[in-house]
Design an enzyme around this catalytic site. Structure first.
Site, PDB file in Angstrom:
ATOM      1  N   SER A 139     -31.509  50.159 -92.394  1.00 50.12           N
ATOM      2  CA  SER A 139     -30.734  48.966 -92.068  1.00 50.12           C
ATOM      3  C   SER A 139     -29.233  49.217 -92.200  1.00 50.12           C
ATOM      4  O   SER A 139     -28.691  50.115 -91.555  1.00 50.12           O
ATOM      5  CB  SER A 139     -31.201  47.801 -92.958  1.00 50.12           C
ATOM      6  OG  SER A 139     -30.718  46.574 -92.498  1.00 50.12           O
ATOM      7  N   ASP A 171     -38.289  43.397 -84.568  1.00 48.48           N
ATOM      8  CA  ASP A 171     -39.050  43.598 -85.809  1.00 48.48           C
ATOM      9  C   ASP A 171     -38.964  42.396 -86.753  1.00 48.48           C
ATOM     10  O   ASP A 171     -39.030  42.557 -87.957  1.00 48.48           O
ATOM     11  CB  ASP A 171     -38.566  44.862 -86.523  1.00 48.48           C
ATOM     12  CG  ASP A 171     -37.107  44.778 -86.965  1.00 48.48           C
ATOM     13  OD1 ASP A 171     -36.470  43.723 -86.754  1.00 48.48           O
ATOM     14  OD2 ASP A 171     -36.598  45.758 -87.535  1.00 48.48           O
ATOM     15  N   HIS A 204     -29.434  57.424 -68.639  1.00 50.42           N
ATOM     16  CA  HIS A 204     -28.645  56.976 -69.785  1.00 50.42           C
ATOM     17  C   HIS A 204     -28.243  55.509 -69.604  1.00 50.42           C
ATOM     18  O   HIS A 204     -27.807  55.087 -68.539  1.00 50.42           O
ATOM     19  CB  HIS A 204     -27.382  57.825 -69.926  1.00 50.42           C
ATOM     20  CG  HIS A 204     -26.543  57.456 -71.112  1.00 50.42           C
ATOM     21  ND1 HIS A 204     -26.875  57.801 -72.394  1.00 50.42           N
ATOM     22  CD2 HIS A 204     -25.396  56.739 -71.203  1.00 50.42           C
ATOM     23  CE1 HIS A 204     -25.963  57.331 -73.231  1.00 50.42           C
ATOM     24  NE2 HIS A 204     -25.058  56.678 -72.520  1.00 50.42           N
TER      25      HIS A 204
END
Length: 632
Positions: A188, A460, A504
């Site tokens: 994190s 998440d 990219h």
């Protein structure tokens, strides 16, 4: 017992064991020379009191070295005293006059935030990770933690604590102590800290020695990171986010906004960058002007800054008289003026760019006392930082091996609607609606679909997918993709797609199926990469942002990757995904359908006094060498 020792000895090689066959001198590193350095995330380090504070009306006082973050007993019984030890001055980041706190040191400062029979497991962060290391025989001096005061901005970490000098010395000490480079494990906010360290290091080391220093001291970097910020930071800034603590949202907001680090996690655009204020090695360290914040044309075509939707939608007080008296129209982005009508509430919308460049805080500074303080910190500690503006996308770190790991496919917040609550500060804003991403769609709290640009999958629970998956841009033009079940498997449900073209700036979306009842891990690995460099991205289904460092699946994959690296017979660039079997006794269990231990190839029934159920008596067989050779 002898069997287990042999197993531990074999698996030991699979942990902190990485070779450097491409080190340049043709030599190989001994696995015993490697070390691991842990950089924890936001609120993942204990803070201890460095003052004597008498708390009236409470039997509990604060004395030097008493636990502050996190001591729930004192939080419940003396919240005002506790806040004095936590709060910082929002302008100069100094401590409260009555109490100061400093980060704990060593591994004990990051394992459990609030040790105790009940509170310990609830506040566990890196404890399971450390237990894995001990179980597999890692030496005590091979794992080092570098805690930091997660309340501070990056520049203040160096100014007050010399943190980045100390971090550099930690790498050099580990090299001298162990004789080899380190593996960096960052979670994190710890990734933002490590990124800033790499930029700071450029100003401390001569350019011709910079890459040499990195190659000598860092072999691999494992990142679990919100690389473009997190939208939950907005919620914490405007209405408060308690993180499960027994405090009100207003108190949580007051505390969070006193930390300059709150801005370090703000969402920002993937299309905008800032020129460095100083170029020490190219201009002799002279001032070359204020930082130039510039965006490419894609930013203004979509106006979403590469995010799924506008991040903030906020209602401004309704009467024209109020606006004339207290609000300057010049502070509102031009795009937000079109809907303003006399006497009606005005809703302003802000993208990630408008948050990161301060436009949002300027627009509401006359309605919110925190906005002026946050804007001051934003301009001083981030937009004007001489080393780096952290609120800009970053390129692949110049490290040999980079692994980016994150959770996916969870319901994640990506946008908010705020309105005045009619209450005084700090409870002056309320959330009227929330926009979530999930399964390729955007929807509101009430369940209505929302227009925008959702990703192929979701984040998440804390960090949106577009932020987490930014590190896919670090990969080369061709990528090998493998999807496999997270749990032990025989290879029957493994899907592989080789040499997938990668543009990219574009996401890599595998054309693979999935069973709704199976949690998968999807591996993206460079098929073509820079010489001497490896890059991989791992996506773990349903892995929660805050708990992913405790995931046994993550630990297993990490150790197997290291085992492949050091084995002389390894043929592939990355560990094979064809099969996954148990690695520890805890991975064996009883199969009631077959009335035997599952995974008979790996596990056997072996009762030990004290076992209370059949699964507990299932243990690994004496086949450690064969067990690990499956993964070359």
């Amino acid at each position: 017992m002898a069997k287990k020792r042999l197993l531990c000895l074999s698996v030991l090689i699979a942990l902190l064991a990485v070779t450097a066959g491409d080190s340049g001198d043709g030599s190989e590193l001994d696995y015993s020379k490697l070390s691991g350095i842990i950089i924890p995330g936001f609120a993942s380090t204990q803070l201890r009191a460095w003052s004597i504070l008498d708390c009236p009306y409470s039997p509990l006082d604060f004395n030097p070295l008493d636990l502050v973050w996190l001591d729930t007993t004192k939080l419940l019984s003396a919240v005002n005293c506790w806040l004095k030890c936590m709060l910082l001055d929002p302008y100069n980041q100094t401590d409260h006059p009555d109490c100061k706190s400093r980060p704990d040191s060593g591994l004990s400062g990051i394992t459990e935030l609030d040790p105790g029979y009940i509170t310990g497991p609830l506040s566990s962060v890196w404890k399971e990770w450390i237990k894995w290391c001990i179980e597999f025989g890692i030496e005590a001096n091979a794992i080092m933690a570098v805690p930091y005061d997660w309340r501070l901005s990056p520049s203040m970490l160096e100014e007050r604590d010399l943190y980045f000098h100390k971090l550099k010395l930690t790498f050099e000490t580990a090299f001298k102590l162990r004789g080899g480079p380190s593996l960096v494990f960052a979670h994190s906010l710890g990734n933002n800290v490590f990124r800033y360290f790499l930029e700071w290091l450029k100003l401390e080391i001569a350019p011709k020695h910079y890459i040499q220093w990195l190659d000598q001291h860092i072999h691999a970097y494992f990142a679990v990171a919100p690389l473009l910020g997190a939208t939950e930071t907005i919620e914490a800034t405007l209405s408060g986010f308690t993180f499960g603590l027994p405090v009100s949202e207003g108190t949580a907001r007051l505390m969070f906004n006193s930390f300059a680090s709150s801005l370090w996690m703000m969402p920002f655009s993937k299309y905008c960058r800032t020129d460095n204020k100083y170029c020490k090695h190219f201009s002799g360290g002279k001032h070359v002007g204020t930082p130039s914040y510039h965006c490419d044309e894609k930013e203004f075509k979509s106006n979403l800054s590469g995010w799924p939707t506008k991040i903030i939608n906020i209602e401004i007080p309704s009467t024209l008289g109020q606006i004339d008296d207290t609000f300057a129209f010049s502070k509102i982005p031009e795009a937000n003026l079109s809907g303003m009508e006399c006497g009606l509430p005005t809703q302003l919308s802000f993208s990630a760019r408008e948050i990161a460049d301060g436009s949002f805080f300027k627009a509401i500074e006359d309605y919110d006392p925190d906005s002026k303080r946050l804007l001051y910190q934003l301009e001083k500690s981030y937009l004007g930082d001489p080393v780096l503006n952290p609120l800009t996308p970053w390129d692949r770190p110049p490290i040999k091996n980079v692994f980016c790991i994150y959770g996916t496919n969870s319901k994640t917040k990506v946008g908010y609607y705020f309105a005045p609550s009619g209450k005084p500060y700090p409870d002056n804003w309320i959330i009227t609606d929330v926009v979530y991403e999930y399964e390729g769609s955007l929807f509101s709290r009430s369940g209505n679909l929302v227009e925008g640009n959702p990703g192929a999958i979701s984040g998440d629970e804390t960090v949106p997918y577009n932020s987490l998956s930014w590190c896919k841009n670090w990969m080369g033009p061709k990528v090998n993709i493998t999807r496999a079940p997270q749990q032990e498997h025989d290879g029957s449900d493994v899907q592989i797609d080789l040499n997938v073209e990668h543009q990219h700036g574009e996401d890599i979306v595998p054309n693979m199926t999935r069973s709704p009842r199976v949690k998968y891990i999807t591996y993206y690995e460079d098929s073509e990469s820079l010489p001497g460099k490896r890059t991989a991205v791992w996506e773990l289904d349903k892995a929660n942002h805050r708990n992913i460092v405790r995931s046994p699946v993550l630990m297993r994959e990490l150790w197997l990757e290291m085992w492949r690296d050091i084995h002389p017979d390894a043929k592939s660039q990355f560990v094979t995904k064809a099969k996954r079997g148990p690695l520890r006794d805890e991975d064996c269990y009883w199969d009631y359908g077959k009335a035997r231990c599952a995974w008979a190839e790996y596990c056997e029934y072996r009762y030990v006094f004290g076992d209370v159920h059949l699964g507990q008596s299932c243990r690994l067989r004496y086949t450690s060498a064969d067990l690990l050779l499956h993964y070359l």
